[in-house]
Design a protein around this motif. Structure first.
Motif, PDB file in Angstrom:
ATOM      1  N   ARG A  15       0.834  -1.208   0.000  1.00 43.03           N
ATOM      2  CA  ARG A  15       0.000   0.000   0.000  1.00 43.03           C
ATOM      3  C   ARG A  15       0.873   1.263   0.000  1.00 43.03           C
ATOM      4  NH1 ARG A  15      -4.101   2.155   4.500  1.00 43.03           N
ATOM      5  NH2 ARG A  15      -5.317   3.504   3.162  1.00 43.03           N
ATOM      6  N   GLN A  16       1.918   1.274   0.832  1.00 44.44           N
ATOM      7  CA  GLN A  16       2.833   2.417   0.859  1.00 44.44           C
ATOM      8  C   GLN A  16       3.481   2.612  -0.507  1.00 44.44           C
ATOM      9  OE1 GLN A  16       4.808   0.887   4.598  1.00 44.44           O
ATOM     10  NE2 GLN A  16       5.361   3.043   4.684  1.00 44.44           N
ATOM     11  N   LEU A  17       3.930   1.523  -1.119  1.00 41.82           N
ATOM     12  CA  LEU A  17       4.567   1.609  -2.438  1.00 41.82           C
ATOM     13  C   LEU A  17       3.588   2.120  -3.484  1.00 41.82           C
ATOM     14  CD1 LEU A  17       6.591  -1.730  -2.392  1.00 41.82           C
ATOM     15  CD2 LEU A  17       7.508   0.591  -2.160  1.00 41.82           C
ATOM     16  N   ARG A  18       2.368   1.622  -3.454  1.00 42.42           N
ATOM     17  CA  ARG A  18       1.357   2.015  -4.442  1.00 42.42           C
ATOM     18  C   ARG A  18       0.998   3.493  -4.289  1.00 42.42           C
ATOM     19  NH1 ARG A  18      -1.979  -1.807  -3.297  1.00 42.42           N
ATOM     20  NH2 ARG A  18      -3.358  -0.599  -1.974  1.00 42.42           N
ATOM     21  N   VAL A  19       0.753   3.939  -3.058  1.00 41.88           N
ATOM     22  CA  VAL A  19       0.402   5.341  -2.813  1.00 41.88           C
ATOM     23  C   VAL A  19       1.587   6.246  -3.140  1.00 41.88           C
ATOM     24  CG1 VAL A  19      -0.236   7.026  -1.033  1.00 41.88           C
ATOM     25  CG2 VAL A  19      -1.410   4.820  -1.144  1.00 41.88           C
ATOM     26  N   GLY A  20       2.796   5.824  -2.778  1.00 40.04           N
ATOM     27  CA  GLY A  20       3.993   6.616  -3.086  1.00 40.04           C
ATOM     28  C   GLY A  20       4.169   6.810  -4.586  1.00 40.04           C
ATOM     29  N   SER A  54       5.045   7.417   4.965  1.00 37.35           N
ATOM     30  CA  SER A  54       5.142   6.828   6.302  1.00 37.35           C
ATOM     31  C   SER A  54       4.174   5.655   6.369  1.00 37.35           C
ATOM     32  CB  SER A  54       4.809   7.881   7.365  1.00 37.35           C
ATOM     33  OG  SER A  54       3.494   8.364   7.180  1.00 37.35           O
ATOM     34  N   SER A  55       4.328   4.802   7.357  1.00 39.71           N
ATOM     35  CA  SER A  55       3.494   3.603   7.462  1.00 39.71           C
ATOM     36  C   SER A  55       2.012   3.936   7.627  1.00 39.71           C
ATOM     37  CB  SER A  55       3.977   2.702   8.594  1.00 39.71           C
ATOM     38  OG  SER A  55       4.001   3.422   9.799  1.00 39.71           O
ATOM     39  N   ASP A  56       1.705   5.097   8.208  1.00 42.95           N
ATOM     40  CA  ASP A  56       0.300   5.495   8.365  1.00 42.95           C
ATOM     41  C   ASP A  56      -0.185   6.360   7.193  1.00 42.95           C
ATOM     42  OD1 ASP A  56       1.616   7.872   8.850  1.00 42.95           O
ATOM     43  OD2 ASP A  56       0.877   8.108  10.897  1.00 42.95           O
ATOM     44  N   LEU A  57       0.674   6.568   6.188  1.00 45.33           N
ATOM     45  CA  LEU A  57       0.369   7.344   4.974  1.00 45.33           C
ATOM     46  C   LEU A  57       0.057   8.805   5.243  1.00 45.33           C
ATOM     47  CD1 LEU A  57      -1.848   4.740   3.065  1.00 45.33           C
ATOM     48  CD2 LEU A  57       0.601   5.098   2.857  1.00 45.33           C
ATOM     49  N   LYS A  58       0.455   9.322   6.396  1.00 48.90           N
ATOM     50  CA  LYS A  58       0.185  10.722   6.716  1.00 48.90           C
ATOM     51  C   LYS A  58       1.288  11.658   6.236  1.00 48.90           C
ATOM     52  CE  LYS A  58      -2.892   9.965  10.570  1.00 48.90           C
ATOM     53  NZ  LYS A  58      -3.218  10.274  11.949  1.00 48.90           N
ATOM     54  N   ILE A  59       2.472  11.099   5.963  1.00 50.74           N
ATOM     55  CA  ILE A  59       3.604  11.907   5.495  1.00 50.74           C
ATOM     56  C   ILE A  59       4.156  11.268   4.230  1.00 50.74           C
ATOM     57  CG2 ILE A  59       5.932  12.739   6.022  1.00 50.74           C
ATOM     58  CD1 ILE A  59       5.151  12.586   9.004  1.00 50.74           C
ATOM     59  N   ALA A  60       4.396  12.104   3.230  1.00 47.50           N
ATOM     60  CA  ALA A  60       5.010  11.639   1.984  1.00 47.50           C
ATOM     61  C   ALA A  60       6.248  12.485   1.731  1.00 47.50           C
ATOM     62  CB  ALA A  60       4.035  11.766   0.818  1.00 47.50           C
ATOM     63  N   ARG A  88      -3.091  19.906  -1.961  1.00 43.86           N
ATOM     64  CA  ARG A  88      -4.491  19.985  -2.368  1.00 43.86           C
ATOM     65  C   ARG A  88      -4.681  19.421  -3.771  1.00 43.86           C
ATOM     66  NH1 ARG A  88      -6.735  23.453  -5.389  1.00 43.86           N
ATOM     67  NH2 ARG A  88      -5.109  25.026  -5.189  1.00 43.86           N
ATOM     68  N   ILE A  89      -3.817  19.822  -4.702  1.00 44.22           N
ATOM     69  CA  ILE A  89      -3.913  19.361  -6.090  1.00 44.22           C
ATOM     70  C   ILE A  89      -3.680  17.852  -6.174  1.00 44.22           C
ATOM     71  CG2 ILE A  89      -2.819  19.475  -8.360  1.00 44.22           C
ATOM     72  CD1 ILE A  89      -2.304  22.462  -7.801  1.00 44.22           C
ATOM     73  N   ILE A  90      -2.674  17.354  -5.478  1.00 39.82           N
ATOM     74  CA  ILE A  90      -2.368  15.916  -5.513  1.00 39.82           C
ATOM     75  C   ILE A  90      -3.521  15.106  -4.939  1.00 39.82           C
ATOM     76  CG2 ILE A  90      -0.892  14.141  -4.479  1.00 39.82           C
ATOM     77  CD1 ILE A  90       1.443  16.144  -4.926  1.00 39.82           C
ATOM     78  N   LEU A  96      -7.141  10.761  -3.609  1.00 38.27           N
ATOM     79  CA  LEU A  96      -6.865  10.293  -2.248  1.00 38.27           C
ATOM     80  C   LEU A  96      -7.868  10.901  -1.272  1.00 38.27           C
ATOM     81  CD1 LEU A  96      -2.986  10.742  -2.224  1.00 38.27           C
ATOM     82  CD2 LEU A  96      -4.261   8.602  -2.481  1.00 38.27           C
ATOM     83  N   LYS A  97      -8.392  10.081  -0.375  1.00 34.35           N
ATOM     84  CA  LYS A  97      -9.332  10.572   0.627  1.00 34.35           C
ATOM     85  C   LYS A  97      -8.638  11.572   1.546  1.00 34.35           C
ATOM     86  CE  LYS A  97     -12.732   8.916   3.914  1.00 34.35           C
ATOM     87  NZ  LYS A  97     -13.340   7.727   4.516  1.00 34.35           N
ATOM     88  N   PHE A  98      -7.428  11.229   1.971  1.00 33.99           N
ATOM     89  CA  PHE A  98      -6.616  12.123   2.800  1.00 33.99           C
ATOM     90  C   PHE A  98      -5.261  12.291   2.135  1.00 33.99           C
ATOM     91  CE2 PHE A  98      -9.447   9.923   5.804  1.00 33.99           C
ATOM     92  CZ  PHE A  98     -10.120  11.023   6.307  1.00 33.99           C
ATOM     93  N   ALA A  99      -4.943  13.500   1.724  1.00 38.93           N
ATOM     94  CA  ALA A  99      -3.644  13.761   1.108  1.00 38.93           C
ATOM     95  C   ALA A  99      -2.606  13.888   2.224  1.00 38.93           C
ATOM     96  CB  ALA A  99      -3.687  15.037   0.282  1.00 38.93           C
ATOM     97  N   PRO A 100      -1.467  13.228   2.079  1.00 38.35           N
ATOM     98  CA  PRO A 100      -0.441  13.292   3.134  1.00 38.35           C
ATOM     99  C   PRO A 100       0.271  14.642   3.154  1.00 38.35           C
ATOM    100  CG  PRO A 100       0.351  12.014   1.288  1.00 38.35           C
ATOM    101  CD  PRO A 100      -1.074  12.351   0.983  1.00 38.35           C
ATOM    102  N   ASP A 101       0.864  14.933   4.294  1.00 34.84           N
ATOM    103  CA  ASP A 101       1.723  16.112   4.412  1.00 34.84           C
ATOM    104  C   ASP A 101       2.942  15.857   3.540  1.00 34.84           C
ATOM    105  OD1 ASP A 101       2.747  18.559   5.349  1.00 34.84           O
ATOM    106  OD2 ASP A 101       3.836  17.549   6.956  1.00 34.84           O
TER     107      ASP A 101
END
Length: 131
Positions: A15-20, A54-60, A88-90, A96-101
């Motif tokens: 999931r981290q790899l896919r979202v990244g 990050s593992s919780d997908l909150k930081i990219a 915001r754009i990403i 994404l439901k929640f865009a990471p920082d």
């Protein structure tokens, strides 16, 4: 901040790899098109080599490099200055439901490859490899 999951000894999850990768492609597209309202950022050509989450997908963390490698500090500053608009754009474009920082660092992969290549060209190393 330590690299993803380094304290557990495991690599990033699928999931981290896919979202990244989704963020990397979207960020690359946004920067290539000049979708940001900052003319200083739009005039630069920036390569996004990798995005680690990050593992919780909150930081990219996006690993970036300006074309030609010049103006690295300026690129990081410009991206950081525009990170809320980029976030915001990403989030919108990537769905994404929640865009990471977003965080930005210079991609040193190419420097590491050059150093490895130089090391492998040394006579002593070449002798050891050939034995």
């Amino acid at each position: 901040m330590a690299k993803n999951n380094s304290y557990t000894g495991r690599g990033p999850s699928q999931r981290q790899l896919r979202v990244g990768e989704l963020i990397r492609r979207t960020l690359s597209e946004v920067l290539a098109r000049g979708d940001i309202h900052d003319p200083d950022l739009n005039r630069m050509s920036i390569t996004v080599g990798e995005v680690r989450t990050s593992s919780d997908l909150k930081i990219a963390t996006a690993y970036v490099l300006p074309l030609g490698g010049k103006g690295q500090d300026e690129v990081v500053q410009l991206l950081a200055r525009n990170k809320s608009e980029l976030r915001r754009i990403i989030g919108k474009k990537a769905g994404l439901k929640f865009a990471p920082d977003l965080r930005f660092q210079i991609d040193t992969t190419f420097d590491q490859m050059d150093n490895t290549r130089r090391m492998l060209e040394q006579d002593a190393v070449r002798r050891d490899i050939e034995q």
